[in-house]
Design a protein around this motif. Sequence first.
Motif, mmCIF file in Angstrom:
data_model
loop_
_atom_site.group_PDB
_atom_site.id
_atom_site.type_symbol
_atom_site.label_atom_id
_atom_site.label_comp_id
_atom_site.label_asym_id
_atom_site.label_seq_id
_atom_site.Cartn_x
_atom_site.Cartn_y
_atom_site.Cartn_z
ATOM 1 N N LYS A 145 79.287 54.369 32.705
ATOM 2 C CA LYS A 145 79.294 53.404 31.597
ATOM 3 C C LYS A 145 78.806 52.052 32.107
ATOM 4 C CE LYS A 145 82.365 51.856 27.882
ATOM 5 N NZ LYS A 145 83.618 52.192 27.200
ATOM 6 N N GLU A 146 79.324 51.620 33.237
ATOM 7 C CA GLU A 146 78.906 50.349 33.834
ATOM 8 C C GLU A 146 77.413 50.367 34.151
ATOM 9 O OE1 GLU A 146 79.886 47.463 37.655
ATOM 10 O OE2 GLU A 146 81.137 49.215 37.311
ATOM 11 N N TRP A 147 76.914 51.461 34.723
ATOM 12 C CA TRP A 147 75.497 51.573 35.057
ATOM 13 C C TRP A 147 74.644 51.459 33.794
ATOM 14 C CZ3 TRP A 147 70.997 53.964 34.005
ATOM 15 C CH2 TRP A 147 69.977 53.890 34.954
ATOM 16 N N LEU A 148 75.032 52.172 32.730
ATOM 17 C CA LEU A 148 74.270 52.145 31.478
ATOM 18 C C LEU A 148 74.246 50.750 30.866
ATOM 19 C CD1 LEU A 148 75.514 55.525 29.979
ATOM 20 C CD2 LEU A 148 73.200 55.038 30.827
ATOM 21 N N LEU A 149 75.377 50.059 30.903
ATOM 22 C CA LEU A 149 75.427 48.698 30.354
ATOM 23 C C LEU A 149 74.572 47.742 31.178
ATOM 24 C CD1 LEU A 149 79.173 48.502 29.266
ATOM 25 C CD2 LEU A 149 77.166 48.948 27.835
ATOM 26 N N LYS A 150 74.498 47.947 32.472
ATOM 27 C CA LYS A 150 73.595 47.141 33.305
ATOM 28 C C LYS A 150 72.145 47.490 32.991
ATOM 29 C CE LYS A 150 76.712 46.214 37.145
ATOM 30 N NZ LYS A 150 77.067 46.501 38.543
ATOM 31 N N HIS A 151 71.858 48.770 32.842
ATOM 32 C CA HIS A 151 70.502 49.218 32.516
ATOM 33 C C HIS A 151 70.019 48.596 31.202
ATOM 34 C CE1 HIS A 151 67.021 51.857 32.223
ATOM 35 N NE2 HIS A 151 67.422 52.251 31.026
ATOM 36 N N GLU A 152 70.926 48.432 30.254
ATOM 37 C CA GLU A 152 70.577 47.869 28.957
ATOM 38 C C GLU A 152 70.632 46.341 28.940
ATOM 39 O OE1 GLU A 152 72.731 49.771 25.788
ATOM 40 O OE2 GLU A 152 72.070 51.756 26.410
ATOM 41 N N GLY A 153 70.960 45.735 30.073
ATOM 42 C CA GLY A 153 70.981 44.287 30.161
ATOM 43 C C GLY A 153 72.237 43.637 29.612
ATOM 44 N N ILE A 154 73.231 44.437 29.279
ATOM 45 C CA ILE A 154 74.493 43.894 28.765
ATOM 46 C C ILE A 154 75.287 43.259 29.911
ATOM 47 C CG2 ILE A 154 76.699 44.482 27.680
ATOM 48 C CD1 ILE A 154 75.080 46.762 26.232
ATOM 49 N N LEU A 155 75.278 43.921 31.041
ATOM 50 C CA LEU A 155 75.901 43.383 32.252
ATOM 51 C C LEU A 155 74.793 43.008 33.221
ATOM 52 C CD1 LEU A 155 78.726 45.997 32.982
ATOM 53 C CD2 LEU A 155 78.979 43.763 31.931
ATOM 54 N N LYS A 156 74.964 41.925 33.920
ATOM 55 C CA LYS A 156 74.028 41.547 34.970
ATOM 56 C C LYS A 156 74.248 42.489 36.160
ATOM 57 C CE LYS A 156 72.615 38.051 32.611
ATOM 58 N NZ LYS A 156 71.996 38.608 31.434
ATOM 59 N N PRO A 157 73.216 42.719 36.977
ATOM 60 C CA PRO A 157 73.360 43.651 38.095
ATOM 61 C C PRO A 157 74.541 43.351 39.017
ATOM 62 C CG PRO A 157 71.068 43.106 37.792
ATOM 63 C CD PRO A 157 71.855 42.220 36.855
ATOM 64 N N THR A 158 74.913 42.088 39.155
ATOM 65 C CA THR A 158 76.023 41.737 40.037
ATOM 66 C C THR A 158 77.348 41.612 39.294
ATOM 67 O OG1 THR A 158 75.513 39.404 39.768
ATOM 68 C CG2 THR A 158 74.553 40.525 41.672
ATOM 69 N N GLN A 159 77.293 41.684 37.973
ATOM 70 C CA GLN A 159 78.496 41.512 37.151
ATOM 71 C C GLN A 159 79.209 42.833 36.960
ATOM 72 O OE1 GLN A 159 77.588 40.254 33.181
ATOM 73 N NE2 GLN A 159 79.703 39.972 32.595
ATOM 74 N N GLN A 160 80.504 42.777 36.903
ATOM 75 C CA GLN A 160 81.302 43.965 36.616
ATOM 76 C C GLN A 160 82.401 43.564 35.662
ATOM 77 O OE1 GLN A 160 82.638 46.206 40.025
ATOM 78 N NE2 GLN A 160 84.393 46.978 38.930
ATOM 79 N N LEU A 161 82.520 44.282 34.564
ATOM 80 C CA LEU A 161 83.643 44.062 33.677
ATOM 81 C C LEU A 161 84.879 44.690 34.291
ATOM 82 C CD1 LEU A 161 82.097 44.826 30.165
ATOM 83 C CD2 LEU A 161 82.662 42.597 31.109
ATOM 84 N N ALA A 162 86.038 44.260 33.859
ATOM 85 C CA ALA A 162 87.262 44.879 34.326
ATOM 86 C C ALA A 162 87.256 46.353 33.931
ATOM 87 C CB ALA A 162 88.472 44.169 33.725
ATOM 88 N N LEU A 163 87.578 47.215 34.868
ATOM 89 C CA LEU A 163 87.564 48.649 34.600
ATOM 90 C C LEU A 163 88.857 49.133 33.939
ATOM 91 C CD1 LEU A 163 85.764 50.017 37.779
ATOM 92 C CD2 LEU A 163 84.813 49.604 35.519
ATOM 93 N N PHE A 164 89.875 48.326 33.952
ATOM 94 C CA PHE A 164 91.146 48.753 33.333
ATOM 95 C C PHE A 164 91.743 47.607 32.560
ATOM 96 C CE2 PHE A 164 90.582 51.125 37.253
ATOM 97 C CZ PHE A 164 90.544 52.417 36.745
#
Length: 164
Positions: A145-164
């Motif tokens: 999910k994180e990879w897909l959101l980065k691929h779509e530009g929602i998350l920056k490559p260095t950004q990570q949303l909280a996983l929990f």
Amino acid sequence: MLATFYTCSYNTPIGYLNLAATDTHLVSCLFSDIAYPTSPEQPAVLKQTIDQLDEYFAGTRRQFDLPLQPEGTDFQKKVWDNLYTIPFGKTVSYMAVARAVSGEKAIRAVGAANGKNPICLIVPCHRVIGSDGSLTGYAGGLWRKEWLLKHEGILKPTQQLALF
């Protein structure tokens, strides 16, 4: 008469997408670490799916245009129809989906329906996040999910949303 099902696997940067289709409709697209056997014959819909997945992973496709036929309850189909409208590069919360399909009290049912989406990525359940912005729940794994959101530009490559 029973429908004939055809299968194949599509190798992505984050594992296989195992695909299943009838002669005319895509019925399943699910992430896995192992590949499905490939049917000797491939209907046009599987070829179209693979072409559109190639474009998505190359960064040139933002919306899929395929004939879909997911199996589920009427409520699940209502949720999946709503997910299909989430634009590329955007996220919505589970609460927003619940409000759109049935009301706030349906939030748990929406989460369950989201988790049972049989056509992931194409019906973009990865674009549904927690109200607090957290990446909650993804049948394909939160790391995908994180990879897909980065691929779509929602998350920056260095950004990570909280996983929990």
